[in-house]
Design an enzyme around this catalytic site. Structure first.
Site, mmCIF file in Angstrom:
data_model
loop_
_atom_site.group_PDB
_atom_site.id
_atom_site.type_symbol
_atom_site.label_atom_id
_atom_site.label_comp_id
_atom_site.label_asym_id
_atom_site.label_seq_id
_atom_site.Cartn_x
_atom_site.Cartn_y
_atom_site.Cartn_z
ATOM 1 N N SER A 177 -19.257 -1.900 1.613
ATOM 2 C CA SER A 177 -18.463 -0.804 1.065
ATOM 3 C C SER A 177 -17.682 -1.142 -0.194
ATOM 4 O O SER A 177 -17.338 -0.238 -0.956
ATOM 5 C CB SER A 177 -17.483 -0.299 2.126
ATOM 6 O OG SER A 177 -16.572 -1.322 2.504
ATOM 7 N N ARG A 212 0.834 -1.197 0.000
ATOM 8 C CA ARG A 212 0.000 0.000 0.000
ATOM 9 C C ARG A 212 0.870 1.249 0.000
ATOM 10 O O ARG A 212 1.761 1.393 0.846
ATOM 11 C CB ARG A 212 -0.935 0.023 1.218
ATOM 12 C CG ARG A 212 -1.908 -1.148 1.255
ATOM 13 C CD ARG A 212 -2.665 -1.195 2.574
ATOM 14 N NE ARG A 212 -3.454 -2.403 2.679
ATOM 15 C CZ ARG A 212 -4.752 -2.484 2.429
ATOM 16 N NH1 ARG A 212 -5.400 -1.397 2.034
ATOM 17 N NH2 ARG A 212 -5.400 -3.628 2.561
ATOM 18 N N LYS A 226 -17.727 9.875 7.193
ATOM 19 C CA LYS A 226 -17.935 9.644 5.768
ATOM 20 C C LYS A 226 -18.907 10.697 5.230
ATOM 21 O O LYS A 226 -18.503 11.826 4.981
ATOM 22 C CB LYS A 226 -18.358 8.201 5.532
ATOM 23 C CG LYS A 226 -17.206 7.222 5.823
ATOM 24 C CD LYS A 226 -17.558 5.798 5.551
ATOM 25 C CE LYS A 226 -16.356 4.872 5.616
ATOM 26 N NZ LYS A 226 -15.633 4.871 6.908
ATOM 27 N N HIS A 253 -21.842 3.236 5.636
ATOM 28 C CA HIS A 253 -21.791 3.716 4.251
ATOM 29 C C HIS A 253 -23.160 4.149 3.730
ATOM 30 O O HIS A 253 -23.348 4.257 2.520
ATOM 31 C CB HIS A 253 -21.177 2.652 3.346
ATOM 32 C CG HIS A 253 -19.724 2.432 3.604
ATOM 33 N ND1 HIS A 253 -18.736 3.210 3.037
ATOM 34 C CD2 HIS A 253 -19.094 1.550 4.418
ATOM 35 C CE1 HIS A 253 -17.559 2.798 3.466
ATOM 36 N NE2 HIS A 253 -17.744 1.798 4.301
ATOM 37 N N THR A 281 -21.058 6.182 11.326
ATOM 38 C CA THR A 281 -19.826 6.961 11.405
ATOM 39 C C THR A 281 -20.131 8.431 11.203
ATOM 40 O O THR A 281 -21.119 8.801 10.568
ATOM 41 C CB THR A 281 -18.816 6.505 10.340
ATOM 42 O OG1 THR A 281 -17.600 7.249 10.495
ATOM 43 C CG2 THR A 281 -19.336 6.729 8.930
ATOM 44 N N THR A 323 -10.666 5.906 26.576
ATOM 45 C CA THR A 323 -10.069 6.626 25.459
ATOM 46 C C THR A 323 -10.478 8.085 25.483
ATOM 47 O O THR A 323 -11.559 8.441 25.958
ATOM 48 C CB THR A 323 -10.463 5.980 24.116
ATOM 49 O OG1 THR A 323 -9.673 6.519 23.072
ATOM 50 C CG2 THR A 323 -11.927 6.227 23.784
ATOM 51 N N THR A 324 -9.603 8.934 24.984
ATOM 52 C CA THR A 324 -9.892 10.360 24.916
ATOM 53 C C THR A 324 -11.099 10.606 24.024
ATOM 54 O O THR A 324 -11.230 10.028 22.949
ATOM 55 C CB THR A 324 -8.670 11.119 24.359
ATOM 56 O OG1 THR A 324 -7.562 10.896 25.235
ATOM 57 C CG2 THR A 324 -8.941 12.613 24.264
#
Length: 405
Positions: free
Chosen positions: A188, A21, A247, A216, A244, A276-277
């Site tokens: 996706s 990649r 996107k 999506h 999410t 987690t923050t």
């Protein structure tokens, strides 16, 4: 052990297979999406981006940008830590209210990314529901697979978008046992859409919770952008709708929505939430502004669908092979990793078009592709340029094959 030699050998294997990649150095231009500046050793040049998941170009929308600027002026840059230690910023509260309203649910819970929301929610539900069996569509995203694996719950994989196979597998589990069916609305890579109603029928018949990933689809489908489940009038039948903010809503973060008790349960037990923050206030403000705008405006969605249809028609007319589906994702099928990377490189170097190659393990071997995602902001000239470039490359490939024969 020679660790560096091991790392080098593994990376060399990716190069040999054509799967290495390369991250293209791009600089998004505020207010000029889908155009970006490509930075390379040869210098800088403007390119047209054809593979962004900022599906509607909302990352450049004045409403979103303004909301983020205002939040920075009010709150500063960061959140200061976890929501438990540093407090829940009021922008987090407002964002969760918008999300719950979007999906018609009692509550919502935001996470640092869509990956984390799937991992944390599925991992927590699977681990803590006694004797839980999770039924996972074989096409599910890596984040869902990782969450299910980390839960250590029993896992049953059902054939992709196959309610009959799901029913057969659920029928083998004793009726009183905890069960959860996890699947996506829009997949996706192929762009196909799940039979949500039929899967809900099967899950309800067996007393299973339903967990739908709308990553999506949110922002893109439904009267208010609630996704495929809203478009089909099925949101009320899903126990968890996950999505999410990075996107179509074009900012950053992930979330789940569901009943107040379910969201409180995940909030109270999910390590991926607790330790987690939290999202910076400006990110939460921008996401909430994007959601509010797309609840009221259907202009972006209508233009988006028209652009997708135009791209598909143009590619079909040029005999460029695409994978048919009913979504906004346009896979141009290549079928070879080395060739896929070469086509991507030619598009960028010769034509100023950025489309990232999609190779294994993201897709199965032999199905390598270019994943094209038209946006409302791609012009007719952009579409013509893309199709002309692909046609030129396809003719070149054909000539090379004839010469080889």
């Amino acid at each position: 052990m020679d660790y560096e030699a091991f790392f080098d050998s593994e990376i060399a294997g990716l190069h040999r297979e054509g799967r290495y990649r390369v991250f293209t150095d791009l600089e998004r231009q505020a207010g000029r999406f889908p155009y970006a500046t490509h930075h390379s050793p040869a210098g800088q040049r403007e390119v047209t981006v054809w593979c962004s998941n900022d599906y509607l170009g909302m990352g450049q929308h004045p409403v979103v940008v303004r909301a983020m600027h205002e939040a920075i002026e009010r709150c500063g840059a960061g959140a200061g830590g976890t929501r438990n230690i540093s407090g829940t910023n009021h922008y987090h509260v407002l964002l969760e209210q918008e999300l719950a309203d979007l999906h018609g649910k009692e509550a919502a819970l935001i996470f640092s990314s869509g990956y984390v929301s799937n991992w944390a929610a599925l991992g927590t539900l699977g681990a803590r529901l006694p004797g839980c069996v999770i039924f996972s569509d074989e096409g599910n995203h890596a984040s869902m697979i990782e969450g299910i694996r980390s839960s250590r719950a029993e896992r049953q994989i059902f054939r992709h978008n196959d309610p009959e196979d799901l029913n057969r597998k659920l029928s083998l589990i004793e009726p009183g046992r905890a069960k959860l069916v996890a699947f996506e609305s829009v997949y996706s890579m192929d762009g196909d859409i799940a039979p949500i109603d039929e899967i809900c029928d099967v899950a309800e018949a067996h007393g299973a919770l339903t967990y739908l990933d709308e990553v999506h689809a949110v922002g893109l489908y439904g009267v208010r952008g609630g996704g495929i489940s809203e478009r089909m009038g099925l949101a009320h039948r899903l126990d968890v709708i996950e999505g999410t903010l990075g996107k179509a809503f074009a900012v950053h973060g992930g979330y789940i929505t569901g009943s107040s008790r379910l969201c409180d349960f995940v909030r109270s037990f999910a390590s991926g939430f607790i330790f987690t923050t939290s999202l910076p206030p400006a990110v939460a403000a921008g996401a909430a502004a994007s959601i509010r705008h797309l609840k009221e405006s259907g202009v972006e969605r209508a233009r988006h669908q028209e652009r997708v249809a135009r791209v598909r028609q143009a590619l079909d007319a040029a005999d460029i092979p695409t994978l048919a589906n009913r979504s906004h994702i346009v896979p141009v099928m290549v079928g070879d990793p080395v060739l896929c990377k070469a086509i991507s490189d030619s598009l960028l170097d010769e034509f100023g078009i950025y489309v990232q190659p999609i190779n294994y393990p993201t897709v199965p071997r032999g199905t390598e592709r270019l994943r094209i995602t038209p946006s409302p902001l791609h012009s007719n000239a952009d579409i013509d340029h893309l199709v002309e470039a692909l046609s030129t490359i396809w003719r070149r490939i054909g000539l090379h094959r004839q010469a080889a024969e």
